[in-house]
Design a protein around this motif. Sequence first.
Motif, PDB file in Angstrom:
ATOM      1  N   GLN A  57      80.104  25.762 -50.585  1.00 41.08           N
ATOM      2  CA  GLN A  57      80.450  25.974 -51.982  1.00 41.08           C
ATOM      3  C   GLN A  57      79.601  25.095 -52.892  1.00 41.08           C
ATOM      4  OE1 GLN A  57      84.644  25.217 -52.125  1.00 41.08           O
ATOM      5  NE2 GLN A  57      85.148  27.056 -50.975  1.00 41.08           N
ATOM      6  N   GLU A  58      79.427  23.842 -52.535  1.00 41.92           N
ATOM      7  CA  GLU A  58      78.708  22.896 -53.384  1.00 41.92           C
ATOM      8  C   GLU A  58      77.194  23.037 -53.270  1.00 41.92           C
ATOM      9  OE1 GLU A  58      81.124  22.014 -51.327  1.00 41.92           O
ATOM     10  OE2 GLU A  58      82.704  21.239 -52.600  1.00 41.92           O
ATOM     11  N   TYR A  64      71.545  22.364 -47.998  1.00 37.81           N
ATOM     12  CA  TYR A  64      72.275  21.388 -47.192  1.00 37.81           C
ATOM     13  C   TYR A  64      71.331  20.657 -46.246  1.00 37.81           C
ATOM     14  CZ  TYR A  64      75.576  19.566 -43.722  1.00 37.81           C
ATOM     15  OH  TYR A  64      76.271  18.764 -42.861  1.00 37.81           O
ATOM     16  N   HIS A 104      71.255  18.149 -57.719  1.00 34.68           N
ATOM     17  CA  HIS A 104      71.397  17.464 -56.439  1.00 34.68           C
ATOM     18  C   HIS A 104      70.228  16.548 -56.102  1.00 34.68           C
ATOM     19  CE1 HIS A 104      74.977  19.675 -55.836  1.00 34.68           C
ATOM     20  NE2 HIS A 104      74.410  20.816 -55.491  1.00 34.68           N
ATOM     21  N   SER A 124      75.494  13.142 -57.140  1.00 32.66           N
ATOM     22  CA  SER A 124      76.215  14.419 -56.997  1.00 32.66           C
ATOM     23  C   SER A 124      75.692  15.202 -55.806  1.00 32.66           C
ATOM     24  CB  SER A 124      76.125  15.243 -58.277  1.00 32.66           C
ATOM     25  OG  SER A 124      74.800  15.665 -58.513  1.00 32.66           O
ATOM     26  N   ALA A 128      77.982  16.359 -52.706  1.00 30.63           N
ATOM     27  CA  ALA A 128      78.024  17.761 -52.273  1.00 30.63           C
ATOM     28  C   ALA A 128      77.766  17.865 -50.772  1.00 30.63           C
ATOM     29  CB  ALA A 128      77.003  18.583 -53.051  1.00 30.63           C
ATOM     30  N   ALA A 131      80.835  16.759 -48.880  1.00 28.32           N
ATOM     31  CA  ALA A 131      81.904  17.763 -48.902  1.00 28.32           C
ATOM     32  C   ALA A 131      81.629  18.882 -47.896  1.00 28.32           C
ATOM     33  CB  ALA A 131      82.055  18.337 -50.315  1.00 28.32           C
TER      34      ALA A 131
END
Length: 180
Positions: A57-58, A64, A104, A124, A128, A131
């Motif tokens: 989601q983030e 990632y 990010h 942030s 992320a 998370a």
Amino acid sequence: MTDAQHPRAAAGTELPEPGPPSEPDGTTCDAIDTVEFQTAVLMRNLEMLCRRGELHQEVDRAGYLLLRTLIARGPSDIGGLAAALGLDPSTTGRQVLAAERAGHLTRSPDGADRRRSVLTITGSGAAAVRAVCERRRERTAALLSGWSEQDLRLLSEMVSRYNRAIAEEFLETDPPGGAS
């Protein structure tokens, strides 16, 4: 769960073969055949988990791994990230742009060569990644909940070793995320 207890078996749907098909003479395939086949199944299963889950989601899947690599390696330029990820610089540049737009990571001029940009993960971005990582860990733990600690360690060692072999063959630098 036995095959008879499996929900699809109860509905009359045939279960897929648990491994690669046998050789034409009825003998079982060798270990390399099994690894090749199970790797293909694993890739399909991971794609299915991504499609059916809300893990990212983030930050998206590509972002990632890019951000995890920045966390592990520290600030880097696009060329260094591309080499670490096994991607071409243009693909990495698109991923960097998306991560930058999402807040990010930041881009700043390299002090030694002003033509280059140095990429640094933001607070942030790190949040992320944490998370997504936590959700991925929870899902993985749930999937492997019946496994012994010894089996989990063996799996982690074998997957890490497999990834290192791929990295040694195809990457110009250490594997992403410091997985060496």
